[in-house]
Design an enzyme around this catalytic site. Structure first.
Site, PDB file in Angstrom:
ATOM      1  N   GLU A 138       0.689  -1.085   0.064  1.00 15.49           N
ATOM      2  CA  GLU A 138      -0.061   0.062  -0.018  1.00 15.49           C
ATOM      3  C   GLU A 138       0.969   1.238   0.011  1.00 15.49           C
ATOM      4  O   GLU A 138       1.425   1.227   0.978  1.00 15.49           O
ATOM      5  CB  GLU A 138      -0.894  -0.063   1.361  1.00 15.49           C
ATOM      6  CG  GLU A 138      -2.279   0.524   0.902  1.00 15.49           C
ATOM      7  CD  GLU A 138      -2.031   2.071   1.474  1.00 15.49           C
ATOM      8  OE1 GLU A 138      -1.742   3.019   0.682  1.00 15.49           O
ATOM      9  OE2 GLU A 138      -2.463   2.546   2.480  1.00 15.49           O
TER      10      GLU A 138
ATOM     11  N   CYS B  17      -1.802   8.395   2.832  1.00 13.45           N
ATOM     12  CA  CYS B  17      -1.801   7.878   1.242  1.00 13.45           C
ATOM     13  C   CYS B  17      -3.113   8.385   0.820  1.00 13.45           C
ATOM     14  O   CYS B  17      -3.229   8.785  -0.541  1.00 13.45           O
ATOM     15  CB  CYS B  17      -1.595   6.403   1.195  1.00 13.45           C
ATOM     16  SG  CYS B  17      -2.785   5.648   2.465  1.00 13.45           S
TER      17      CYS B  17
HETATM   18  P1  NDP Z   1       9.452   4.496   3.723  1.00 18.41           P
HETATM   19  O1  NDP Z   1       8.608   3.744   2.544  1.00 18.41           O
HETATM   20  O2  NDP Z   1      10.831   4.524   3.446  1.00 18.41           O
HETATM   21  O3  NDP Z   1       9.120   3.603   5.153  1.00 18.41           O
HETATM   22  C1  NDP Z   1       7.946   2.853   5.440  1.00 18.41           C
HETATM   23  C2  NDP Z   1       8.383   1.408   6.275  1.00 18.41           C
HETATM   24  O4  NDP Z   1       9.631   0.877   5.692  1.00 18.41           O
HETATM   25  C3  NDP Z   1       9.161   2.094   7.508  1.00 18.41           C
HETATM   26  O5  NDP Z   1       9.050   1.263   8.477  1.00 18.41           O
HETATM   27  C4  NDP Z   1      10.669   1.961   7.291  1.00 18.41           C
HETATM   28  O6  NDP Z   1      11.325   1.884   8.325  1.00 18.41           O
HETATM   29  C5  NDP Z   1      10.672   0.549   6.349  1.00 18.41           C
HETATM   30  N1  NDP Z   1      11.715   0.425   5.590  1.00 18.41           N
HETATM   31  C6  NDP Z   1      12.344   1.404   5.002  1.00 18.41           C
HETATM   32  N2  NDP Z   1      13.401   0.896   4.230  1.00 18.41           N
HETATM   33  C7  NDP Z   1      12.997  -0.443   4.062  1.00 18.41           C
HETATM   34  C8  NDP Z   1      13.570  -1.573   3.091  1.00 18.41           C
HETATM   35  N3  NDP Z   1      14.674  -1.195   2.525  1.00 18.41           N
HETATM   36  N4  NDP Z   1      13.067  -2.834   3.470  1.00 18.41           N
HETATM   37  C9  NDP Z   1      12.004  -2.902   3.951  1.00 18.41           C
HETATM   38  N5  NDP Z   1      11.180  -1.928   5.148  1.00 18.41           N
HETATM   39  C10 NDP Z   1      12.140  -0.548   5.015  1.00 18.41           C
HETATM   40  O7  NDP Z   1       8.881   5.844   4.161  1.00 18.41           O
HETATM   41  P2  NDP Z   1       9.401   6.949   4.757  1.00 18.41           P
HETATM   42  O8  NDP Z   1       9.006   7.032   6.222  1.00 18.41           O
HETATM   43  O9  NDP Z   1      10.809   7.117   4.372  1.00 18.41           O
HETATM   44  O10 NDP Z   1       8.534   8.259   4.161  1.00 18.41           O
HETATM   45  C11 NDP Z   1       9.004   8.688   2.815  1.00 18.41           C
HETATM   46  C12 NDP Z   1       7.574   9.110   1.930  1.00 18.41           C
HETATM   47  O11 NDP Z   1       6.668   8.022   1.663  1.00 18.41           O
HETATM   48  C13 NDP Z   1       6.854  10.247   2.687  1.00 18.41           C
HETATM   49  O12 NDP Z   1       7.334  11.312   2.136  1.00 18.41           O
HETATM   50  C14 NDP Z   1       5.369   9.731   2.181  1.00 18.41           C
HETATM   51  O13 NDP Z   1       5.328  10.496   0.813  1.00 18.41           O
HETATM   52  C15 NDP Z   1       5.483   8.105   1.788  1.00 18.41           C
HETATM   53  N6  NDP Z   1       4.655   7.674   2.712  1.00 18.41           N
HETATM   54  C16 NDP Z   1       3.457   6.750   2.327  1.00 18.41           C
HETATM   55  C17 NDP Z   1       2.622   6.166   3.411  1.00 18.41           C
HETATM   56  C18 NDP Z   1       1.430   5.644   2.890  1.00 18.41           C
HETATM   57  O14 NDP Z   1       0.584   5.375   3.999  1.00 18.41           O
HETATM   58  N7  NDP Z   1       1.360   5.002   1.837  1.00 18.41           N
HETATM   59  C19 NDP Z   1       3.028   6.129   4.949  1.00 18.41           C
HETATM   60  C20 NDP Z   1       4.218   6.899   5.001  1.00 18.41           C
HETATM   61  C21 NDP Z   1       4.972   7.457   4.218  1.00 18.41           C
HETATM   62  P3  NDP Z   1      12.010   3.172   9.048  1.00 18.41           P
HETATM   63  O15 NDP Z   1      10.917   4.182   9.105  1.00 18.41           O
HETATM   64  O16 NDP Z   1      12.443   2.618  10.271  1.00 18.41           O
HETATM   65  O17 NDP Z   1      13.213   3.823   8.036  1.00 18.41           O
END
Ligand code: NDP
Length: 513
Positions: free
Chosen positions: A246, A280
């Protein structure tokens, strides 16, 4: 200053720590361990040992654990709400929505799991399987890894664990490093509700911890950015395990000329600013039919000016809280600056608000076009660009001019017309005269097209995806030999072909040599 707590996940030693701050104050409110790949593997191994007994329970017994959890959640709602607000910085009302969602999810999946996962009888007319009884059954996948984002520490992270558990899996949850405390509170909840040991565990850490989970789980439910989602899908592909993603969105809202402007403005503000626009499913662009554009923008500007933002306190203290994710503030500012540089006008807001804490003033932009970042890239903040369109046809073209396809909304009085338009929008979810409320209907699938994801949460697929399908065929009356068996007997094949002609409707049977 808030009390500093040190929490460790899954029994992991707290040798390396991640500090968790309150985005609304900047104060450090806790520390969590940064679990290594080895610690993740250990959590997975514990989950694997616990899972068979959990899967062996019938759906009713698992439902009883959910009932206890639901009661716990509601009776601890003050504590849970406080913690969500503290680590995420959102308005209190937005935190309450997460609790309502999870209480509903416990009830929903407890009630529906049995029927949605029931065996399905299969019938076939093939002459090769005459007399066989056949069915499909669903088997839990084993250990589901849930990777959660920071915008909804309860709803998106823990919320996805509920159907996975209901299907008989064990779950290891990796919350965002920015908001891990709520997930740990849910681990405490599981313990206090007497859930079987290790059926639900939390591993805290940064991206590498999430990666380690993708390396070891049997299924990954990921919510987050499209960029990281692609990495997760690529690794899941290498391991040949299923995943559900998602991802981001650039959700559009279309206001038709016959819309009630009051309703249109209220839905727009709620869709754009709830959770500080950090969803999102946030409305991130609006297209308004020319005849009502001026009146709509006037009313929207008036209402935007009334929106309160700042440090959240009790109910009614603010409408919009803080920016949770530190780099997000720069992204939002960049999108506004880029728009202004290219000719947009700021009607309300336009700047970060002074700290302590991270805030961006709710911002309304007009005179925007698709050459601007604010109309094409995910902003994820309390800003809203509004664009005038000649008619609904232009709106449809512009809505579909996007790499994302999560949600889209049409507001209009003629629901038939609104529905015809909505069905032409390239989005996994479309809503008419509402935005976002569909998320609360757990029977309705929710998932994105294009760069917004793969698979769905909610609906029948929202639980079936956590199972693998086994097809069973039983020959209850086995004869000494079937028609189709070596050594081949020509008369048997003439009979088979006569049967095929009869069943599939060839009027004049062919003569076979
Ligand atoms: P990420 O997609 O990087 O993070 C989401 C989750 O994935 C976090 O728990 C993160 O850990 C984890 N993660 C990071 N790298 C990896 C990897 N290589 N393999 C597996 N898991 C991983 O999002 P961000 O938090 O960096 O946010 C960036 C952008 O994403 C935001 O600016 C927004 O645009 C979008 N976003 C979208 C969301 C949605 O609901 N669809 C929710 C949040 C963000 P950790 O946080 O510890 O790095």
């Amino acid at each position: 200053m808030a009390e500093i707590r040190t929490l460790t996940a899954g029994g992991a030693p707290a040798d390396t720590h991640i500090a968790v701050d309150n985005p609304a104050t900047g104060a450090v409110v806790g520390h969590v361990s940064d679990a290594t790949a080895q610690e993740v593997a250990q959590a997975i191994a514990r989950a694997r040992r616990a899972q068979p007994d959990w899967a062996a329970l019938d759906a009713r017994s698992r439902a009883e654990y959910f009932t206890r959890a639901r009661r716990w959640l509601l009776s601890h709602r003050q504590e849970v709400t406080d913690l969500i607000v503290e680590e995420n910085g959102k308005a209190r009302e937005d935190a309450i929505v997460e609790i309502v969602y999870c209480a509903g999810a416990f009830a929903h999946w407890a009630k529906r799991a049995r029927r949605l996962l029931a065996e399905t009888r299969i019938r076939s007319l093939s002459p090769f399987v005459l007399g066989r009884s056949m069915y499909t059954r669903r088997v839990p996948l084993g250990v589901v890894g849930v990777i959660g984002p920071w915008n909804n520490p309860l709803l998106n992270s823990f919320g996805d664990a509920i159907p996975a558990l209901a299907a008989g899996n064990a779950v290891v949850l990796k919350p965002s490093e920015h908001t891990p405390l709520t997930a740990l509170l849910m681990e405490r909840m599981a313990h206090e509700c007497g859930w079987p040991e290790d059926v639900f565990q939390v591993v805290t850490g940064a991206g590498a911890t999430g990666q380690a989970l993708v390396d070891t789980a049997d299924f990954v439910m990921f919510t987050g950015s499209t960029k990281t989602g692609r990495l997760v899908a690529a690794r899941a592909g290498e391991r040949l395990i299923p995943c559900s993603l998602e991802l981001g969105g650039k959700d559009a809202l279309v206001v038709l000329a016959d819309a009630s402007l009051e309703r249109a403005v209220n839905v727009t503000i709620q869709g754009a600013l709830s959770n500080g626009g950090q969803m999102c499913t946030s409305v991130e662009r609006v297209y308004v039919e020319e005849p009502v554009y001026d009146a709509f923008v006037d009313l929207l500007r008036e209402r935007f000016q009334q929106v309160t933002s700042g440090q959240p306190g009790g109910l009614g203290s603010v409408d919009v809280g803080a920016m949770t994710f530190p780099p997000q503030l720069a992204t939002v500012e960049d999108h506004v600056d880029d728009a202004v540089r290219k000719g947009a006008r700021v009607l309300v807001g336009g700047r970060p608000a002074p700290g302590p804490g991270r805030f961006f003033t709710p911002t309304l932009l007009v005179d925007v076009d698709h050459g601007m970042k604010c109309m094409r890239e995910e902003t994820f903040g309390p800003t809203l660009p509004v664009m005038k369109v000649a008619d609904a046809e232009e709106a449809v073209r512009l809505v579909n001019d996007s790499s994302y396809g999560l949600q889209a909304t049409v507001i209009g009085a003629n629901t038939k017309r609104a529905r015809r338009l909505a069905e032409r929008l390239q989005a996994g979810c479309v809503t008419i005269n509402d935005a976002q409320t569909n998320y609360m209907a757990l029977g309705l699938p929710m998932g994105g097209w294009k760069d917004s994801g793969l698979g769905v949460r909610h609906g029948a697929e929202g639980i079936r995806k956590y199972t693998k399908l086994q097809a069973v065929s039983i020959n209850r009356f086995p004869l000494r030999r079937d028609l189709h068996m070596i050594p081949y007997d020509p008369s048997a094949y003439r009979l088979i072909l006569r049967l095929v002609d009869f069943m599939y409707g060839t009027r004049r049977p062919h003569r076979e040599q």
